[in-house]
Enzyme design. Structure first.
Site, PDB file in Angstrom:
ATOM      1  N   LYS A 578       0.853  -1.186   0.000  1.00  0.00           N
ATOM      2  CA  LYS A 578       0.000   0.000   0.000  1.00  0.00           C
ATOM      3  C   LYS A 578       0.885   1.229   0.000  1.00  0.00           C
ATOM      4  O   LYS A 578       2.110   1.120   0.123  1.00  0.00           O
ATOM      5  CB  LYS A 578      -0.934   0.005   1.208  1.00  0.00           C
ATOM      6  CG  LYS A 578      -0.228  -0.174   2.559  1.00  0.00           C
ATOM      7  CD  LYS A 578      -1.249  -0.291   3.699  1.00  0.00           C
ATOM      8  CE  LYS A 578      -1.930  -1.636   3.677  1.00  0.00           C
ATOM      9  NZ  LYS A 578      -3.350  -1.569   3.935  1.00  0.00           N
ATOM     10  N   THR A 686      -9.253  -1.291   1.052  1.00  0.00           N
ATOM     11  CA  THR A 686      -9.869  -2.269   0.147  1.00  0.00           C
ATOM     12  C   THR A 686      -8.912  -3.423  -0.106  1.00  0.00           C
ATOM     13  O   THR A 686      -9.344  -4.518  -0.471  1.00  0.00           O
ATOM     14  CB  THR A 686     -10.268  -1.622  -1.197  1.00  0.00           C
ATOM     15  OG1 THR A 686      -9.131  -0.940  -1.747  1.00  0.00           O
ATOM     16  CG2 THR A 686     -11.415  -0.649  -1.007  1.00  0.00           C
ATOM     17  N   LYS A 690      -9.504  -7.632  -0.634  1.00  0.00           N
ATOM     18  CA  LYS A 690      -8.953  -8.435  -1.726  1.00  0.00           C
ATOM     19  C   LYS A 690      -8.151  -9.613  -1.172  1.00  0.00           C
ATOM     20  O   LYS A 690      -8.249 -10.740  -1.674  1.00  0.00           O
ATOM     21  CB  LYS A 690      -8.065  -7.566  -2.618  1.00  0.00           C
ATOM     22  CG  LYS A 690      -8.802  -6.425  -3.294  1.00  0.00           C
ATOM     23  CD  LYS A 690      -7.834  -5.376  -3.835  1.00  0.00           C
ATOM     24  CE  LYS A 690      -8.558  -4.110  -4.237  1.00  0.00           C
ATOM     25  NZ  LYS A 690      -7.638  -2.992  -4.534  1.00  0.00           N
TER      26      LYS A 690
END
Length: 837
Positions: A578, A686, A690
């Protein structure tokens, strides 16, 4: 979505692994499939010949990709035009999604899968001697976003098309996107992303669709015959917005929406007089200034010029988008008063918030709508998604800059604010502190326009993106607004498109799901719950593990190709991918890696679980601390991976240039998903969804959507640690000096000492002194507070890993129980409760 017999044969992918294609179409008969194969083969050859200008003997892989992409795009156009005609014919209410980012990734496989043509295209290319998987690797990632915000927008566009909602996404067509990240000697370096260097096969240029966007100048006022005061903005500079359209295909190709991106151009690309006088560079000044608007995503705002460019970007795309949608509305209805009834505009974060003032300007100044009626229309049309509680992300603009660039909008904002505050006083709100907190103008530390406040006030609904985040929005950034407007804030927990993040990214698991619970699961994710019945089945567990192993081998090959590190697919793959930011706490993960390394060296007889720690992500170019964390991760990797005493029990890897395609390789291979932000600071996430969908177990704080993931997968199938959001606030209130916390943890003391001593930076032993000092005296993100709890949770993960039956059971239950996190569900909620479509 039944697999045809043509797709049963195993094919070799570019990484050399055996994989059975599972992105197969909706072919219901062998005859239909054969017809599609023949037609696609001819269409690809035709495009190769007449568009690319090559024949099969001389075509390069890129030539084949372009021909294949264009042949695929041709299949979209008919449905696209039909969807547009239907929207007009049925006079449908449209949704407009305004976002500065759309991280759409590669589109070839995505489009083929949604059309149901993957299997047919694979066979068609096979007959031409071309491997579809190799073409997949040729396609560049569209550099239109940075992280979760942009990927969410892409998922939402996919879901709106799938649910057949009439929608248009509006953004900027960046020439270079954010930046291409390289790692040199452990440091991040930024270079322009060249994703458009060979053109974009998916876009349709619309040179006939242009709008003038003004900046600067002055405002003239005049009395009309009815006594009303009219205002005319005379911009000092005008930029032209040119449209580029990309079709967005819904599942099974039944509906196609449009992503319209704007490119900036100068009114006059060349000052011929200056050029003829020999000032060849000066002649292009206006063109360069104009085109800078759509050059890069998030230009650094560390300078006044950079700050001005960011505001220019935001107003540029918002103004063009509003002019465009009003043109479409007037073409359809001819009545500006019906705007709110026929259109819903969603502001994705504060970047497009200037749209509130721009719509008021267009309604009042251009279309002559009465102020009160214009404000009623504006509020009924707009809704706003808040994505963050971070003050720096809730944009504010200096009043002087707004007056300079957008003088008419500043007048409008002043008037909105005055009427807002006057209305509150009339309702009995007298508290000066409350009135100051809800004012659109922040009078402290220099006067600034609060864009989050403008978005809130100009919208009929404001939503957070997870249950926890929405409650924190009510309690923190919009506390006083919420007390005044208690029905305005609602929750819409984020979701992801399972078509991209399961069916396309994880063909091995998708194949297993189709064979076990039926391919209908790709039409209805709720059917994933049927997988629970197989959670304890030894045979299914083995097949599930085999699918994971296949993905891990592919990632291991990617890691070696990228950074030259060999990793063991049998090890636990521990992944954090990220944006690099202090609140996301990659640093906490690195500290635990150092602690584990020291344990391995000091306790050679202990039974350690082999582990590979995998990092990826970009730091903002001007964010020094985040870039230092990247350097530390790479320094730790260099020392750990080269130390023979680790005996392969620990490897650390930082993969450069994180993007959607890299995520599609990493996520299906992950065993452990790191979601370890400081509680109360991650709006949703998110990536956590996943990973869970693909059978990775989450280690995380009770932050963002982790809370809701835990509720659905169960306490036994997730590793939760650390302070809660409330405890974080209480801890900060007591102070963020961490000396006592560090002293109370021998393991943390040893870890920080190793880093500050230069163990991982022998070339510069003082490199991390400032970083350790910050943790010691100003630990705002409470890394030290959560360190021991985090290490304990990691050891619990080790214990579960040693019992592979229990580990696999938890993984299967994660996949089975996360259907609720589909973006289709999220968009249904938006459609029913906010947009009313």
């Amino acid at each position: 979505m039944r697999a045809s017999r043509h797709d049963a044969a195993l094919q070799r992918s570019p990484d050399g692994l055996q994989r059975e294609p599972t992105l197969n179409a909706i072919d219901t008969t062998h005859h239909a499939h054969a017809a599609n194969v023949a037609a696609l083969r001819d269409e690809v050859l035709s495009r190769l010949t007449y568009t690319v200008g090559k024949d099969s003997a001389t075509a390069s892989p890129r030539d084949w990709f372009v021909a294949t992409a264009l042949a695929t795009r041709d299949r979209v156009v008919e449905s696209w035009l039909a969807s547009t005609k239907r929207n007009y014919r049925e006079d449908r209410r449209r949704v407009y999604y305004l976002s500065l980012e759309f991280l759409i990734g590669r589109l070839l496989i995505d489009t083929l899968a949604n059309l149901g043509l993957t299997g047919a295209m694979r066979d068609a290319l096979g007959e031409l001697g071309v491997d579809l998987d190799k073409l997949r690797e040729v396609e560049p990632d569209a550099a239109l976003g940075n992280g979760g915000l942009g990927r969410l927008a892409a998922c939402f566009m996919d879901s709106m098309a799938t649910l057949e909602i009439a929608a248009v996404g509006y953004g900027i067509r960046y020439d270079h996107g954010l930046f291409r990240q390289t790692i040199k000697d452990g440091w991040q370096h930024e270079y322009p992303e060249d994703w458009l260097s060979f053109g974009n096969s998916w876009q349709f240029p619309r040179p006939e669709i242009t709008y003038d966007v003004g900046f600067g100048g002055h405002v003239e006022s005049a009395r009309l015959t009815d006594g009303m005061l009219a205002h005319v903005w005379r911009p000092g500079e005008t930029i032209v917005a040119v449209a580029y359209d990309t079709p967005v295909v819904g599942w099974r190709g039944k509906h196609v929406n449009t992503l319209r991106l704007w490119s900036a151009r100068a009114l006059d690309p060349l000052r011929l007089d200056a050029f003829n006088q020999g000032d060849h560079v000066g002649a292009l000044t206006e063109q360069v200034r104009a085109e800078a608007i759509s050059k890069v995503l998030y230009p650094s705002d560390s300078t006044p010029a950079g700050q001005e460019l960011r505001l220019r970007q935001e107003y540029f795309f918002v103004s063009a988008s509003l002019q465009d949608l009003i043109r479409r509305h007037m073409k359809q209805t001819g009545d500006i008063a019906k705007l709110a009834g026929k259109n819903a505009i969603q502001l994705n974060d504060t970047h497009p918030a200037i749209g509130v003032a721009e719509l008021m300007r267009l309604l009042v100044d251009v279309y002559g709508v009465d102020w009160k009626e214009a404000w009623k229309i504006t509020q009924a049309t707009f809704s706003y998604t808040n994505h963050t509680l971070l003050p720096e992300a809730l944009e504010t603009w200096p009043v002087w800059l707004m007056e300079k660039l957008l003088p008419r909008h500043m007048q409008i904002i002043y008037l909105i604010n005055a009427m807002h505050l006057d209305g509150l006083r009339e309702q009995g709100v007298k508290d000066a502190g409350v009135l100051s907190s809800v004012s659109l103008i922040d009078e402290h530390n220099g006067r600034h326009v609060r864009m989050g406040h403008l978005a809130f006030l100009g919208s009929h609904k404001v939503n957070g993106v997870s249950a926890l985040h929405s409650e924190l929005v009510k309690e923190t950034v919009f506390k006083d607004f919420h007390r005044l407007y208690p029905d305005r804030i609602v929750n819409k927990t984020n979701g992801v498109t399972f078509r991209r993040w399961l069916l396309e990214a994880n063909p091995a698991l998708s194949r297993l799901l189709a064979e076990t619970i039926g391919a209908a699961v790709f039409d209805d994710p709720e059917r994933l719950v049927d997988l629970e019945a197989f959670a304890d089945d030894p045979t299914f567990q083995q097949r599930y593990a085999a699918a994971k192993r296949e993905n891990k081998e592919r990632l291991a090959a990617r890691i070696f190709d990228s950074v030259g590190v060999r990793v063991d697919p049998n090890a636990l793959f521990d992944v954090q991918i990220k944006r690099i930011h202090e609140y996301k706490r990659q640093l906490l993960n690195v500290l635990e890696a150092v602690a584990l390394y020291l344990d391995i060296k000091s306790q050679p007889s202990r039974d350690f679980v082999p582990r590979v720690k995998i990092f990826a992500g970009k730091a903002a170019a001007s964010y020094h601390q985040a870039k230092l964390i990247i350097k530390l991760a790479n320094d730790v990797a260099r020392i750990v991976n080269a130390d023979p005493e680790t005996r392969g029990l620990l490897k650390v890897v930082f993969l450069p240039n994180y993007n959607v395609s890299l995520a599609e390789t990493i996520i299906p291979a992950a065993d452990l998903s790191e979601q370890i932000s400081t509680a109360g600071m991650e709006a949703s996430g998110t990536g956590n969804m996943k990973f869970a969908l693909n059978g990775a177990l989450t280690i995380g704080t009770l932050d963002g959507a982790n809370v809701e993931i835990r509720e659905r997968v169960g306490d036994d199938n997730i590793f939760i640690f650390g302070l809660t959001a409330q405890e974080v606030e209480e801890s900060r209130a007591r102070g963020i000096d961490a000396r006592e916390t560090i002293a109370a943890s021998p393991r943390l003391t040893e870890t920080l000492a190793a880093i500050s001593s230069g163990l991982f930076s022998p070339d510069d032993r003082h490199r991390y002194a400032q970083l350790v000092d910050t943790l010691t005296y100003y630990d705002h993100f409470l890394v030290t507070k959560d360190f021991d709890s985090y290490c304990e949770a990691q050891r619990k993960a080790d214990a579960r890993w040693r019992d592979q039956k229990a580990w696999r059971r938890s993984c299967i239950l994660n996949t089975a129980r996360v259907a609720w996190f589909s973006s289709d569900r999220t968009i249904r909620e938006y459609a029913e409760e906010i947009w009313k479509v």
